[in-house]
Design a protein around this motif. Structure first.
Motif: not given
Length: 178
Positions: A26-31
């Protein structure tokens, strides 16, 4: 395999919204956002920005006039470099199949019998895009040997949107002819 997710969104991603790329914890790595470049088709340009170092990668379909409906060509931009891919003539009439050569590596994104998109680098399976895995999320599975900082890692997320464009156009063509 390392897994990452994006929420399956309507194709009309607006220019002001971003789609988060999350790892399996659930960790944002990019967008991912929509972009515009003058040499690429309007509405077909997307960028992936890495959360950690803010590096951006841009992928879009090149403007080719009517030739585009027979052979789509793609350009990936990272810093000062451009990388190119194109549809596999013949195969692209039956299923999604795009390839190219980057830094002496053969790159192939191709639909398999399950409707998933497989990424092969020098004929070695490196990733799978499981489009709408029944949970309203698209799942990206990467080989543990493919690092998050690799350009191919970013290109895989962006290729998802090229697949969506391909599927939308294929549906329109099928409707017209069948």
């Amino acid at each position: 395999m390392n897994k990452y997710y994006i929420n399956d969104v309507p194709f009309s991603l607006s220019n002001k919204k971003a789609i988060s790329v999350m790892d399996e914890h659930g960790v944002e790595k990019g967008y991912i956002t929509k972009s515009k470049l003058s040499n690429l088709e309007k509405g077909s340009v997307f960028s992936y920005t890495c959360t950690e170092n803010q590096q951006s990668f841009i992928l879009g379909i090149k403007k080719n006039g009517l030739k585009r409906f027979v052979l789509a060509e793609y350009e990936l931009l990272f810093e000062q470099d451009s990388y190119y891919l194109s549809d596999n003539i013949g195969k692209n009439l039956l299923y999604f199949s795009v390839d190219g050569k980057w830094n002496d590596q053969d790159i192939l994104f191709e639909e398999n019998w399950s409707g998933d998109i497989e990424l092969k680098v020098n004929k070695v399976h490196m990733a799978t895009i499981k489009i709408n895995d029944g949970i309203f999320k698209t799942v990206f599975e990467f080989s543990e040997s493919l690092e998050e900082s690799n350009i191919i890692f970013a290109a895989t997320f962006l290729m998802y949107f090229m697949v969506k464009i391909y599927n939308e156009e294929t549906a329109i063509i099928e409707e017209l002819f069948f």
